[in-house]
Write a protein that holds these residues in place. Structure first.
Motif, mmCIF file in Angstrom:
data_model
loop_
_atom_site.group_PDB
_atom_site.id
_atom_site.type_symbol
_atom_site.label_atom_id
_atom_site.label_comp_id
_atom_site.label_asym_id
_atom_site.label_seq_id
_atom_site.Cartn_x
_atom_site.Cartn_y
_atom_site.Cartn_z
ATOM 1 N N PHE A 155 58.139 50.196 66.039
ATOM 2 C CA PHE A 155 57.761 51.386 65.244
ATOM 3 C C PHE A 155 56.365 51.923 65.533
ATOM 4 C CE2 PHE A 155 60.801 49.766 61.850
ATOM 5 C CZ PHE A 155 61.749 50.738 62.084
ATOM 6 N N GLN A 205 65.418 63.140 62.391
ATOM 7 C CA GLN A 205 66.560 62.308 62.765
ATOM 8 C C GLN A 205 67.867 63.091 62.780
ATOM 9 O OE1 GLN A 205 66.677 58.489 60.710
ATOM 10 N NE2 GLN A 205 64.471 58.530 60.421
ATOM 11 N N ARG A 224 68.564 52.800 53.287
ATOM 12 C CA ARG A 224 68.885 53.710 54.393
ATOM 13 C C ARG A 224 68.148 53.264 55.652
ATOM 14 N NH1 ARG A 224 67.680 59.442 52.924
ATOM 15 N NH2 ARG A 224 66.529 58.802 51.058
ATOM 16 N N PRO A 228 66.807 53.885 59.510
ATOM 17 C CA PRO A 228 66.454 55.005 60.388
ATOM 18 C C PRO A 228 67.243 54.954 61.702
ATOM 19 C CG PRO A 228 64.730 53.342 60.440
ATOM 20 C CD PRO A 228 65.728 52.898 59.412
ATOM 21 N N THR A 229 67.428 56.132 62.299
ATOM 22 C CA THR A 229 68.247 56.244 63.510
ATOM 23 C C THR A 229 67.909 55.202 64.581
ATOM 24 O OG1 THR A 229 68.325 58.591 63.018
ATOM 25 C CG2 THR A 229 69.137 57.915 65.179
ATOM 26 N N PRO A 230 66.619 54.980 64.908
ATOM 27 C CA PRO A 230 66.336 54.044 66.011
ATOM 28 C C PRO A 230 66.800 52.609 65.724
ATOM 29 C CG PRO A 230 64.311 55.134 65.260
ATOM 30 C CD PRO A 230 65.409 55.596 64.370
ATOM 31 N N LEU A 231 67.027 52.283 64.457
ATOM 32 C CA LEU A 231 67.427 50.913 64.127
ATOM 33 C C LEU A 231 68.931 50.759 63.913
ATOM 34 C CD1 LEU A 231 64.624 49.557 61.774
ATOM 35 C CD2 LEU A 231 64.930 49.245 64.225
ATOM 36 N N LYS A 256 71.256 50.941 65.913
ATOM 37 C CA LYS A 256 71.961 50.161 66.940
ATOM 38 C C LYS A 256 71.966 48.671 66.597
ATOM 39 C CE LYS A 256 67.857 50.563 69.827
ATOM 40 N NZ LYS A 256 67.267 51.249 70.947
ATOM 41 N N TYR A 257 71.082 48.265 65.699
ATOM 42 C CA TYR A 257 71.055 46.844 65.297
ATOM 43 C C TYR A 257 71.869 46.576 64.037
ATOM 44 C CZ TYR A 257 67.070 47.235 68.428
ATOM 45 O OH TYR A 257 66.267 47.504 69.510
ATOM 46 N N PHE A 294 55.815 50.600 59.894
ATOM 47 C CA PHE A 294 56.872 51.283 59.163
ATOM 48 C C PHE A 294 56.583 51.234 57.684
ATOM 49 C CE2 PHE A 294 59.616 48.384 56.882
ATOM 50 C CZ PHE A 294 59.509 47.156 57.527
ATOM 51 N N ASN A 295 57.151 52.209 57.004
ATOM 52 C CA ASN A 295 56.922 52.345 55.568
ATOM 53 C C ASN A 295 58.243 52.195 54.835
ATOM 54 O OD1 ASN A 295 54.163 52.964 55.966
ATOM 55 N ND2 ASN A 295 54.693 55.086 56.380
ATOM 56 N N LEU A 339 64.389 53.541 51.445
ATOM 57 C CA LEU A 339 64.359 54.191 52.753
ATOM 58 C C LEU A 339 63.333 53.483 53.629
ATOM 59 C CD1 LEU A 339 64.998 56.658 54.619
ATOM 60 C CD2 LEU A 339 63.254 57.905 53.343
ATOM 61 N N ILE A 340 63.754 53.109 54.831
ATOM 62 C CA ILE A 340 62.821 52.540 55.809
ATOM 63 C C ILE A 340 62.520 53.625 56.834
ATOM 64 C CG2 ILE A 340 62.566 50.833 57.648
ATOM 65 C CD1 ILE A 340 64.468 49.019 56.131
ATOM 66 N N LEU A 341 61.256 53.903 57.069
ATOM 67 C CA LEU A 341 60.904 54.966 58.019
ATOM 68 C C LEU A 341 59.696 54.562 58.843
ATOM 69 C CD1 LEU A 341 60.876 58.494 56.333
ATOM 70 C CD2 LEU A 341 62.338 57.711 58.188
ATOM 71 N N PRO A 342 59.708 54.901 60.146
ATOM 72 C CA PRO A 342 58.489 54.707 60.929
ATOM 73 C C PRO A 342 57.372 55.544 60.322
ATOM 74 C CG PRO A 342 60.343 55.301 62.346
ATOM 75 C CD PRO A 342 60.790 55.485 60.925
#
Lengths: 428, 92
Positions: free
Chosen positions: A28, A200, B6, B8-11, B13-14, B57-58, B83-86
């Motif tokens: 991140f 996003q 929720r 985030p998009t980059p995560l 895939k995991y 991340f926040n 919500l998890i967000l960079p």
């Protein structure tokens, strides 16, 4: 020619090819563009740069772009960005008790009177390279104005997200360009959170989200210009305002580039300036903390009101690494700083500039800045955009009838002497 | 007690492509542990080696930064929107 090698994570070092990306997908952390600096050093020389027209594009080899306004007619409208004056400010220097003081005056940057024109010029040039038709940003005003103006100049559609309590001039200076302005009932950090959710879902080039690594590169040109304007002798101290904490690190990086190339000499202690009502970075520096504690902003310096600065960690690290320090000042001190710069040097800066001047004064009083060596203050925005703040603190001008005796009565009331004092000789 | 987290998009895939996950952990450190055990690849993305949340991340609860709600001491409630967000910023 583009000397960019791609993007690199600032924390874990992971490499990414050049693409629109908000941050590292592993950890991140923010991403940074990196370059083949040695190849840049072979391709250009300081003498060559000095022969180019004065604008930020003079330093195009240090920017991550395939083309610039100098060689791409699609970008011609951005040709005049940057190249702002470095003003020797002798009267202010005397007031502050220092020997050699300069103001890097981005209050007169083109086209929207703030340093943001530099970062936006890079971000939107890159947006066009990536094929985006819509650009967007979250902003407290200056970025909004710049994205709106430059998007109009380039024929791109713009969406702008701001806190709803923005200064009138910054709202008008966004809407006039036909940008779609969406005001959010919340502070900048809340606007930013929404914007990163929007990033996003929508295929837009958001200058401070997925274009952020490129956008931030534009700030380096402030540093290259200062170095060149000082004949490649880096200043002993530099005071820079901090919001998200990106600019201060990019100026330090620019100085590093020039030292590595052997073009510039000297170590610069970097000082960060914030408003006390939003001081997450200066608090971390002063309390010796590595991590940034978020704050809820409450300050007239709304363009610096980022309570949760994503580059704050790196800004604090830059300050510590260069032997600098950080300070913060009250709203009253900010207004005093604005007046001091305007009255002594004829430079009308916005509240953020008042923060820089007032913090410089405070740091000098604390003995943290060496008054005998050259100092640069970075002024990033124009006072005409934050008139609300200064108007509220000004006395009403007198109104008189158009008669000589009323004028002279007014002079007596003011205790003014009609003789004009001779101008003292300016020390270099 | 359950609430939605929720992703985030980059995560995603995991998390097998899931954009949100129902969780039951009581507080932030328990939530990181729950996510790490259900999605082992997610662990090093969201936790430092010592198990602390990563710096960049926040976490927001019902649109509020969890650090303003007590951070690690905040007790999640039924129906919370997490919500998890960079962390992004820049742009004054």
């Amino acid at each position: 020619m583009n000397f960019e090698l791609g993007l690199r994570c600032r924390d874990c070092g992971k490499h990414f090819k050049s693409e629109p990306l908000a941050g590292c997908d592993e950890c991140f952390a923010p991403l940074e563009v990196y370059y083949d600096l040695q190849a840049i050093g072979k391709a250009i020389t300081p003498e060559l740069l000095e022969r180019r027209p004065s604008s930020m594009w003079r330093y195009r080899e240090f920017l991550p772009l395939n083309s610039t306004p100098l060689d791409n007619p699609r970008l011609t409208s951005l040709a005049g960005v940057g190249g702002t004056p470095l003003v020797p400010v002798a009267r202010l220097a005397r007031k502050l008790g220092v020997r050699e003081l300069y103001v890097k005056n981005d209050a007169v940057n083109f086209p929207t009177l703030s340093f943001k024109d530099r970062v936006v010029a890079v971000a939107l040039s890159k947006a066009i390279e990536f094929g985006f038709k819509v650009v967007a940003c979250s902003s407290t005003g200056n970025l909004a104005n710049s994205v709106a103006a430059q998007a109009a100049a380039l024929g791109l559609e713009a969406y702008i997200f701001t806190p709803s309590d923005l200064e009138a001039a910054k709202i008008a200076g966004t809407l006039v360009y036909g940008a779609k302005l969406i005001k959010i009932s919340g502070n900048y950090d809340q606007v930013n959170r929404l914007c990163s959710e929007i990033a996003q879902r929508y295929p837009w080039g958001i200058v401070n989200v997925n274009l952020r690594p490129y956008y931030a590169e534009g700030s380096k040109t402030v540093g290259y210009e200062i170095a060149q304007q000082l004949d490649w002798k880096l200043p002993s101290s530099l005071v820079c305002p901090m919001a998200g904490g990106s600019l201060i690190g990019k100026i330090a990086r620019a100085f590093d580039d020039l030292r590595q190339l052997g073009w510039a000499a000297g170590d610069t202690r970097i000082f960060g300036a914030q408003a006390t009502g939003c001081s997450p970075i200066s608090s971390a520096v002063k309390e010796g903390r590595k991590d940034i504690e978020p704050q809820r902003p409450s300050t007239i310096a709304r363009s610096l009101a980022i309570g949760n600065p994503a580059d704050g960690f790196y800004a604090a690290r830059t300050i510590r690494a260069t032997g600098g320090w950080a300070e913060d000042v009250s709203d009253n001190e900010i207004l005093e700083g604005m007046r001091l710069l305007a009255e002594t040097e004829g430079i009308f800066t916005e509240t953020a500039g008042g923060v820089t001047v007032a913090c410089a004064r405070k740091l000098l009083q604390q003995g943290r800045i060496d008054p005998q060596q050259p100092i640069v203050l970075v002024i990033t925005g124009n006072g005409l955009k934050t008139l609300d703040a200064i108007i509220a603190s000004q006395a009403e001008a007198p109104i008189i009838a158009p008669r000589m005796r009323e004028f002279e009565a007014e002079l007596v009331r003011e205790g003014a002497t009609p003789e004009v004092e001779p101008e003292p000789a300016l020390a270099k | 007690m359950a609430y939605t987290v929720r992703i985030p998009t980059p995560l995603q895939k995991y998390t097998g492509g899931a954009d949100s996950v129902a969780c039951q952990a009581e507080n932030l450190s328990a939530l990181l542990a729950e996510l790490s055990s259900r999605f082992p690849e997610l662990k090093e993305r969201i936790c430092e080696a010592d198990g602390q949340p990563r710096r960049f991340f926040n976490v927001y609860v019902n649109e509020e930064d969890i650090r303003f709600l007590g951070g690690s001491t905040y007790q999640f409630k039924e129906g919370d929107d997490v919500l998890i967000l960079p962390s992004i910023a820049g742009g004054c």
